[in-house]
Each structure stands twice: as C-alpha cells, then as structure tokens.
Motif scaffolding. Structure first.
Motif, PDB file in Angstrom:
ATOM      1  N   ALA A   1       0.822  -1.219   0.000  1.00 15.02           N
ATOM      2  CA  ALA A   1       0.000   0.000   0.000  1.00 15.02           C
ATOM      3  C   ALA A   1       0.847   1.257   0.000  1.00 15.02           C
ATOM      4  O   ALA A   1       0.517   2.248  -0.648  1.00 15.02           O
ATOM      5  N   SER A   2       1.947   1.216   0.743  1.00 18.53           N
ATOM      6  CA  SER A   2       2.823   2.400   0.801  1.00 18.53           C
ATOM      7  C   SER A   2       4.272   1.921   0.947  1.00 18.53           C
ATOM      8  O   SER A   2       4.818   1.387  -0.020  1.00 18.53           O
ATOM      9  N   SER A   3       4.859   2.071   2.122  1.00 15.92           N
ATOM     10  CA  SER A   3       6.221   1.571   2.324  1.00 15.92           C
ATOM     11  C   SER A   3       6.479   1.336   3.813  1.00 15.92           C
ATOM     12  O   SER A   3       5.751   1.828   4.660  1.00 15.92           O
ATOM     13  N   VAL A   4       7.508   0.536   4.066  1.00 20.59           N
ATOM     14  CA  VAL A   4       7.921   0.262   5.451  1.00 20.59           C
ATOM     15  C   VAL A   4       9.357   0.728   5.582  1.00 20.59           C
ATOM     16  O   VAL A   4      10.206   0.355   4.765  1.00 20.59           O
ATOM     17  N   GLU A   5       9.635   1.567   6.576  1.00 23.42           N
ATOM     18  CA  GLU A   5      11.010   2.035   6.728  1.00 23.42           C
ATOM     19  C   GLU A   5      11.397   2.082   8.213  1.00 23.42           C
ATOM     20  O   GLU A   5      10.525   2.283   9.062  1.00 23.42           O
ATOM     21  N   PRO A   6      12.683   1.878   8.510  1.00 20.74           N
ATOM     22  CA  PRO A   6      13.128   1.943   9.908  1.00 20.74           C
ATOM     23  C   PRO A   6      12.760   3.289  10.530  1.00 20.74           C
ATOM     24  O   PRO A   6      12.744   4.313   9.846  1.00 20.74           O
ATOM     25  N   GLY A   7      12.439   3.255  11.807  1.00 14.88           N
ATOM     26  CA  GLY A   7      12.114   4.503  12.508  1.00 14.88           C
ATOM     27  C   GLY A   7      10.625   4.689  12.744  1.00 14.88           C
ATOM     28  O   GLY A   7      10.227   5.561  13.513  1.00 14.88           O
ATOM     29  N   SER A   8       9.791   3.860  12.073  1.00 14.15           N
ATOM     30  CA  SER A   8       8.339   4.059  12.248  1.00 14.15           C
ATOM     31  C   SER A   8       7.682   2.956  13.095  1.00 14.15           C
ATOM     32  O   SER A   8       6.461   2.838  13.146  1.00 14.15           O
ATOM     33  N   GLY A   9       8.510   2.142  13.767  1.00  9.42           N
ATOM     34  CA  GLY A   9       7.984   1.014  14.535  1.00  9.42           C
ATOM     35  C   GLY A   9       7.069   1.428  15.677  1.00  9.42           C
ATOM     36  O   GLY A   9       6.004   0.836  15.873  1.00  9.42           O
ATOM     37  N   LEU A  10       7.471   2.466  16.426  1.00  8.22           N
ATOM     38  CA  LEU A  10       6.648   2.873  17.574  1.00  8.22           C
ATOM     39  C   LEU A  10       5.307   3.447  17.118  1.00  8.22           C
ATOM     40  O   LEU A  10       4.288   3.285  17.802  1.00  8.22           O
ATOM     41  N   GLU A  11       5.308   4.103  15.950  1.00  4.43           N
ATOM     42  CA  GLU A  11       4.038   4.617  15.409  1.00  4.43           C
ATOM     43  C   GLU A  11       3.105   3.436  15.090  1.00  4.43           C
ATOM     44  O   GLU A  11       1.909   3.468  15.407  1.00  4.43           O
ATOM     45  N   LEU A  12       3.681   2.389  14.501  1.00  4.07           N
ATOM     46  CA  LEU A  12       2.865   1.205  14.184  1.00  4.07           C
ATOM     47  C   LEU A  12       2.357   0.535  15.464  1.00  4.07           C
ATOM     48  O   LEU A  12       1.203   0.100  15.529  1.00  4.07           O
TER      49      LEU A  12
END
Lengths: 237, 297
Positions: B220-231
């Motif tokens: 759908a979009s992208s997965v990148e390091p640094g966004s784990g806590l948001e998820l």
C-alpha cells in the motif's frame, strides 16, 4: 493395587503449608472421598495431586511412578483427570468445543468420536446444547460439562472437587448416581463437603481437618465413630 | 477548515469508505498479533511494530542482494515470527514469573527497551532503506469508481491473512487450544494443554502476523526503519478499542477505525486523524474499558 498413593505430603501456597503429613491411597476401581469442613485443605490436596500447587515434602505416586516433578498437563497425559470446584470451563466456546478439548492428549484424541458419543449418552443435555456457549449454561449443566470434559481424556483416575457446591440436591444426586456407575471401569477420588452424599457413594473415606488426616475407613466403619457422628453426621454419640 | 458536506459526491464518499476498510484491514492485521500476545502472555508488547520493520528491512536487504522477491518476503515474515519466539523464550521468561502489575510493568519496559534497540539497529545499519512492493497496475475501476490497485491488493492480503488466522483458531485443535488458554489457563492445564507452549506459539503467530502486516503496508505504501513505535501505537489503539484480549474485537475495531481514519482525513484533514483516533480510545476506556467487542476470542 493402589492406583494413587500420597505419602507424607506437605503442600501449600507461597511457602505456607496448608497440608501436613497427609497419607492416603486409592485402590483401582473404587470411589474414595475426602471429607472435611470448609478450609480443611481438601482443595489444596487435590490441587497438589494435580500439580497445581507446590509440594514442599512427601510424594505423589501414580501407577507406581513418583509424579511430583510432572507438570499438570503431563499428569493428565498419564491418566489423571480433574474437575476443579470452579469448573474452569472455556466460557466463550461451545459445549462441543469444551468437550473436544478434554481429549487434547494424543491418547484421548485417537478415540475422540467414541468418547464424545459416550459423554453425550452419559449427559444427554450436553448433546442438546452442543452448540451453546459454555458460559451461558446453568450451574448444573456446567458441572456436567466439566465432568464430561474430564471423561473425554479417558482417565484412569477421575478427581472431583466439591461436586455438590452450588447445585440443587436433586441434580447432585443424579450426577452421583451416574458416577457410581462409572466406578466399574474407572477410579474416582472426590473431595466433598456434603458428608451424606460422600457416605452414599464411597468405598472408602478420609477425614481431613486443619490440613491433617484425622480418620479414615469405610462408610460403615466411620459411621460408627463417635468423632464422625458428632462432628459430621449431626448425631450425638 | 472549510467543511461543506452538501458538496461531497456519493461516489467520493464510497471511495473513501472502501479506502478506509482497506486501511482498516491492515490495522486489524497489525493489532491481532498484539492482542494474542497480551491475551496469553500478559505482556503488552511495545516492540510489536518493530517486528513489522524487521520484516521490511530483511525483505528489502535480501531483494537487493538478488533474492527472488517472493522468497525474500517469505524469509522476512518468517524471521519476524522467529524473532518474536526468541523474545518469548529469552528475556520475557523471567517476566512471566512475576505477578499482577509487576508483570505488566516489567513487561512494558522490557519490550520498550527491545523496541528502542531494534529501532536503533535498523536505523543505524540501514539508513534510508525502505521496503515497498510495486503493483504493476496503477488504478482499478469498479462500477465506475476508481481505486488504487496497491490498496486493493494490500487489503486482499490482509483479509486473507485474517481469514486464515480465524480458520486456524476456529477449526484446528491447536487453534482451539490457543483460544482455550486465552480464556482459562487452569482449565487448559487440566485438559492436558501445555500453556507455555501455546504462549510461545502465540508469540510466533504474532510475529508472523506483524510480518504479513509489513507485506500489506509495503504494497500500500512503504515500510522504513524509525516508524515502529508509530505502528505499535496504531496496534494499541485498535487493541484497546476492540478489547485487548479479543482477536475478533481487533479485527472489527481495525476496520471501524480505518473507516473513521479515512473519513476524518477526507473531511477534516489528515493532520487530525490520529487525534481523533486517540479521542476514540479515551472515550472507549471511559465508557467501556473492556473494549467495544470484548468477549469473542
């Protein structure tokens, strides 16, 4: 032959002993009861046999094998089945799923269909309500389900804690009559506060008070004991 | 903010709704793992979002090393499952021996520490790396309505993953044993169910679900390091709204919150969506603390 032997058992919760030097034995194809007042240690004793509380001293021997080190699920695999006083059903699952989970061990799973049919024959109400959620059933029906679930594991020793608690006397009587029939092919150990019913179905009885066995014998022997007459049967000796 | 409801076309609204459902399925997929782990392990796993990142990073690294993309993604998903299992078998073991609030609090800080560690490692070792799966078709038209193909494929993968999980939990003996252990651990033990083993299995499944969420998000979009806590935050929001021990609740709440998120983004602006979702969480905690759909495991 003794199917179960408890020798010099001390057990309790968080280092505090509730049971002191308890000895008892259960012979094959008999019904043995543990009677005693509320808080005497009956539930702790059954929990210790099932591995649900810590044993500090003594042994639990089943079929000649010391089982102190085994976890509850391993004891079930060996042939012990337990109906706790709180029933411990799976309230958001159907009656049938509760029963099927009773046959979780590999040995029981092999004959799951036969066992289910036998349990439904034993308690026809469970068949009528096989799709109902366990948590929505009445107390008596839940008790039948808990017993049925234990029977699904094809136990050699069925252990029941406080069968009559919260049940109408007529329902308890019906369940006890069925249990009496079971003892021809199974051994039963039960803890019971209702002394009269324990006397009615048991081959042998242990009296537990303050965590110690204070008397034991057949119902006939115990009914002659002045201690039992005074304390439990309401008869002045 | 200029909100003119009369000017909104029905077709736009339907598109937004369907976008919301598709995003909601991703949220559900993200949350079910968290809910399963909390239900059986008693641990609110704050590193859950990092499992998504780990799958993305492993997949992207393997693909860039020349691996077949499908195999690389499968390996990434499996790695997240194994990582979750390792977490259960190692640092969380002593936590399970604690009781009550102590278990919850120590579990929170252990998993928070793990989240920071994984975020640090992935951000430091793979700066600028992102995982994204391109769908060959840009848009799809259905009954005259236009949808992003990537969102549809992502939604379909989420839906299929959730259905497989439901089938596993509802139809297999092991799945039923997991549900039983979620409902009553003493009852499970007296049936011969090894509750510790079920908990490890649940961690593995939770990791796999996070890995599948990475695939859905990567499409759908992208997965990148640094966004784990948001998820992790999104998973927590869905878990609390649905009922923090209810797999079924997480599935339904994810879809509902996806719709709310899409509608709020369309009508009010995307900068307000997270605030609205958090307000819903607060309202649920105040008025129905057990969650809107608690009960159905």
């Amino acid at each position: 032959m003794d199917l179960l032997k408890v020798e010099g058992l001390k057990a309790g919760y968080k280092g505090l002993n509730v049971l002191w030097d308890v000895d008892l034995s259960v012979k094959k194809n008999t019904i043995v009861s543990i009677i005693g007042s509320n808080g005497s240690g009956k539930t702790t004793l059954l929990n210790a046999i099932m591995g649900l509380v810590e044993i500090s001293e003594g042994d639990v021997v089943f079929k000649g094998e010391r089982i102190n080190h085994l976890r509850t699920q391993e004891r079930v695999t060996l042939g012990l089945a337990f109906v706790p006083s709180e029933r411990e059903l799976f309230p958001q699952m159907s009656v049938q799923d509760n029963l099927m989970l009773g046959a979780y061990t590999p040995r029981a799973r092999r004959s799951i269909k036969d066992s289910l049919r036998q349990v439904y024959d034993f308690f026809p109400v469970l068949k009528e309500r096989s799709n109902q959620l366990a948590g929505t059933m009445s107390g008596g029906e839940q008790q039948m389900l808990a017993i049925g679930r234990a029977l699904m594991s094809l136990p050699e020793l069925l252990i029941l804690d406080e069968l009559s608690t919260g049940l109408a006397p007529a329902v308890t009587l019906r369940i006890y009559r069925k249990l009496k029939g079971l003892s021809e092919r199974m051994t039963v150990l039960l803890a019971e506060q209702n002394i009269h019913q324990a006397f009615m179905v048991s081959d042998y009885i242990y009296v537990l008070e303050n965590g110690r066995i204070i008397a034991s014998g057949s119902p006939d022997e115990l009914s002659e004991s002045s201690l039992i007459k005074n304390a439990y049967l309401g008869v002045k000796a | 903010m200029n909100l003119d409801l009369a000017s909104i076309a029905l077709s736009d609204l339907i598109e937004v709704l369907i976008d919301g459902i598709l995003f909601g399925l991703q949220l559900s997929l993200l949350a079910v793992g968290l809910v399963l782990i909390f239900g059986l392990g008693g641990i609110l796993n704050l590193a859950h979002g990092e499992f998504v990142i780990v799958t993305g990073v492993i997949s992207a690294v393997l693909i860039s090393s020349g691996w077949n993309p499908a195999v690389a993604i499968l390996a990434g998903i499996l790695f997240s499952g194994i990582l979750a299992l390792a977490l259960d078998r190692s640092v969380l073991r002593p936590v399970y021996r604690l009781e009550g609030e102590m278990e919850v609090l120590v579990g929170l800080f252990v998993t928070l520490g793990l989240a920071f560690t994984l975020e640090g490692i992935t951000s430091y070792l793979f700066p600028g790396l992102y995982f994204s799966v391109r769908v060959p078709v840009e848009t799809v038209s259905i009954f005259g309505l236009s949808f992003r193909a990537s969102a549809l494929v992502s939604g379909m993968i989420s839906f299929l993953s959730l259905m497989l999980l439901l089938l596993f939990l509802g139809k297999t003996m092991t799945g039923k044993a997991i549900r039983a252990a979620l409902q009553n651990q003493t009852g499970s033990k007296v049936c011969g169910i090894d509750v510790d083993r079920m908990r490890s299995l649940v961690f593995f499944l939770g990791g796999l679900m996070a890995g599948l969420a990475a695939l859905a998000k990567g499409i759908a979009s992208s997965v990148e390091p640094g966004s784990g806590l948001e998820l992790t935050s999104y998973a927590l929001i869905v878990g609390v709204v649905g009922g923090v021990r209810s797999v079924y609740g997480a599935m339904v709440a994810g879809i509902l919150l996806g719709i709310v998120n899409a509608l709020a983004g369309y009508l009010l602006g995307t900068y307000l969506t997270l605030v609205i979702l958090l307000a819903i969480v607060v309202a649920v905690i105040l008025y129905k603390p057990s969650g809107l759909f608690a009960g159905g495991v």
